[in-house]
Design a protein around this motif. Structure first.
Motif, short mmCIF file in Angstrom:
data_model
loop_
_atom_site.label_atom_id
_atom_site.label_comp_id
_atom_site.label_asym_id
_atom_site.label_seq_id
_atom_site.Cartn_x
_atom_site.Cartn_y
_atom_site.Cartn_z
N PRO A 2 66.23 8.38 -59.27
CA PRO A 2 66.15 8.83 -57.68
C PRO A 2 66.80 7.93 -56.63
N THR A 3 67.24 9.24 -55.93
CA THR A 3 67.07 8.49 -54.34
C THR A 3 65.93 7.93 -54.10
N HIS A 4 65.22 8.35 -53.96
CA HIS A 4 63.32 7.32 -53.14
C HIS A 4 62.94 6.61 -54.30
N ARG A 5 63.60 6.44 -55.06
CA ARG A 5 62.97 4.65 -55.72
C ARG A 5 64.63 3.94 -55.79
N LEU A 6 65.90 4.23 -55.53
CA LEU A 6 66.66 2.80 -55.49
C LEU A 6 67.49 2.87 -54.43
N GLU A 7 67.82 1.72 -53.80
CA GLU A 7 68.68 1.72 -52.25
C GLU A 7 70.02 0.84 -53.03
N THR A 8 70.97 0.60 -52.68
CA THR A 8 72.02 0.31 -53.02
C THR A 8 72.34 -0.48 -52.10
N HIS A 9 73.08 -1.67 -51.93
CA HIS A 9 73.88 -2.80 -51.34
C HIS A 9 75.20 -3.13 -51.55
N LEU A 10 76.56 -2.63 -50.84
CA LEU A 10 77.49 -3.76 -51.44
C LEU A 10 77.45 -5.16 -50.94
N ALA A 11 77.77 -5.98 -52.56
CA ALA A 11 77.90 -7.17 -51.70
C ALA A 11 78.35 -7.70 -53.22
N ASP A 12 79.61 -9.38 -51.76
CA ASP A 12 80.18 -9.69 -53.03
C ASP A 12 79.00 -11.38 -53.09
N PHE A 13 78.53 -11.60 -53.27
CA PHE A 13 77.88 -12.80 -53.56
C PHE A 13 79.08 -14.06 -54.16
N SER A 14 79.54 -13.94 -53.87
CA SER A 14 80.48 -14.79 -54.03
C SER A 14 80.92 -15.36 -52.94
N GLN A 15 80.76 -14.97 -51.62
CA GLN A 15 80.40 -14.84 -50.21
C GLN A 15 79.34 -15.41 -49.09
N PRO A 16 80.17 -17.35 -48.59
CA PRO A 16 78.92 -17.65 -48.37
C PRO A 16 77.92 -16.33 -47.11
N GLN A 17 78.72 -15.64 -46.42
CA GLN A 17 78.17 -15.16 -45.45
C GLN A 17 77.31 -13.84 -45.58
N VAL A 18 77.27 -14.06 -46.99
CA VAL A 18 76.31 -12.59 -48.21
C VAL A 18 75.26 -13.18 -48.68
N TYR A 19 75.55 -14.32 -49.56
CA TYR A 19 74.62 -14.90 -50.13
C TYR A 19 73.76 -15.61 -49.06
N GLN A 20 74.20 -15.83 -48.01
CA GLN A 20 73.17 -16.80 -47.69
C GLN A 20 72.42 -15.55 -46.68
N SER A 21 73.26 -14.76 -46.03
CA SER A 21 72.19 -13.48 -45.48
C SER A 21 71.56 -12.42 -45.48
N PHE A 22 71.73 -12.15 -47.07
CA PHE A 22 71.31 -11.56 -47.67
C PHE A 22 69.57 -10.29 -47.24
N ILE A 23 68.84 -11.73 -48.06
CA ILE A 23 67.72 -11.74 -48.19
C ILE A 23 67.07 -11.42 -46.76
N GLY A 24 67.49 -12.34 -45.32
CA GLY A 24 67.12 -11.89 -44.17
C GLY A 24 67.46 -10.66 -43.74
N ASP A 25 68.61 -10.30 -44.29
CA ASP A 25 68.65 -8.68 -43.15
C ASP A 25 67.98 -7.54 -44.29
N LEU A 26 67.90 -8.22 -45.28
CA LEU A 26 66.97 -7.25 -46.12
C LEU A 26 65.45 -6.74 -45.16
N TYR A 27 64.56 -7.69 -44.91
CA TYR A 27 63.81 -7.50 -44.09
C TYR A 27 64.15 -7.58 -42.42
N ASP A 28 65.10 -8.10 -41.95
CA ASP A 28 65.69 -7.80 -40.47
C ASP A 28 66.03 -6.47 -40.39
N ARG A 29 67.07 -6.06 -40.76
CA ARG A 29 67.87 -4.92 -40.65
C ARG A 29 67.75 -4.27 -41.63
N HIS A 30 66.97 -4.13 -42.50
CA HIS A 30 66.59 -3.11 -43.39
C HIS A 30 65.25 -2.51 -43.49
N ARG A 31 64.63 -3.33 -42.72
CA ARG A 31 63.19 -3.19 -42.37
C ARG A 31 62.31 -2.90 -43.73
#
Length: 251
Positions: free
Chosen positions: A46-75
């Motif tokens: 169900p769309t109201h129970r799932l949120e997807t993010h395209l993320a390549d965790f081999s990239q430092p800029q991704v794994y260093q910012s991913f969690i923070g972005d969930l709070y700050d950008r995605h609220r």
């Protein structure tokens, strides 16, 4: 609704865990670099129970910012749990690794886990209710693997050293206490995964020979254990590594 972040969620154990968590009433934030796999997951849940993010965790800029972005950008104001499942397995000798592949496997299997975990813990250390981190490692981290880098990175997750099991999962259980529990699952031979298809035939047969329960382990069998570690039923467990391996390699 309780929110859970799952990396490597498009296939195998990650996909099974995402499905199990949604069925158990959680809201799942699924991350993976496999766009088609994420789309298939979206079509199933169900769309109201799932949120997807395209993320390549081999990239430092991704794994260093991913969690923070969930709070700050995605609220997202609060996250209940983090499942560190993203991983790479090539099934080849260390002699055959390129420099780029070495960097990639270290980044995905170990470095990203460090950053995601500490960033999650920093954000949730003041939570009024217990939070949970579950690391998905591998039996290869305990008994070795012909793929030396895979075995080494998975050993790093559970922390095998000459002094004993004192590594990342156990250290973070101490570091992040008392509000955040940190545990790991250590799967053995799991069918219907991309890793299974890359294991050389002699190793497959050796894994199968060691199993004392003969019912093949599917991804949903591991997902059930992860769900237990996420739940209140495991509220007194932290710093533990639970083998899901049909009893193979007693240790």
């Amino acid at each position: 609704m309780k929110k859970i972040v799952i990396t490597g969620a498009a296939n195998g154990i990650g996909k099974a865990t995402a499905i199990a968590c949604v069925e158990a009433g959680y809201y799942v934030i699924a991350a993976d670099k496999d766009r088609l796999g994420l789309q298939a997951l979206q079509a199933r849940l169900p769309t109201h129970r799932l949120e997807t993010h395209l993320a390549d965790f081999s990239q430092p800029q991704v794994y260093q910012s991913f969690i923070g972005d969930l709070y700050d950008r995605h609220r997202h104001n609060a996250l209940e749990a983090l499942v560190n499942n993203a991983g790479i397995y090539h099934g080849k000798s260390v002699y055959d690794y390129s420099d780029e592949e070495m960097e990639e496997i270290w980044a995905v299997n170990l470095k990203s886990l460090v950053y995601l975990s500490k960033d999650f813990a920093r954000r949730e250390s003041g939570a009024t209710h217990l939070r949970s981190i579950v690391n998905v490692t591998s039996v290869a981290g305990e008994v070795g693997s012909m793929d030396a880098l895979y075995g080494a990175t998975k050993a790093g997750v559970i922390g095998l050293t000459k002094a004993g099991v004192i590594g990342l999962t156990k250290a973070n259980a101490w570091n992040f206490a008392p509000r955040i529990r940190v545990n790991a699952v250590s799967p053995g031979l799991i069918r219907d995964t991309s890793i299974h298809d890359r294991i050389p035939e002699p190793r497959l047969k050796e894994y199968e020979r060691q199993e004392i329960i003969k019912a093949p382990i599917q991804p949903d069998g591991v997902a059930d254990v992860i769900l237990f570690l996420l739940s209140e039923k495991s509220r007194h467990l932290t710093g533990k590594v639970i083998a899901v391996d049909n009893g193979a390699y007693p240790r």
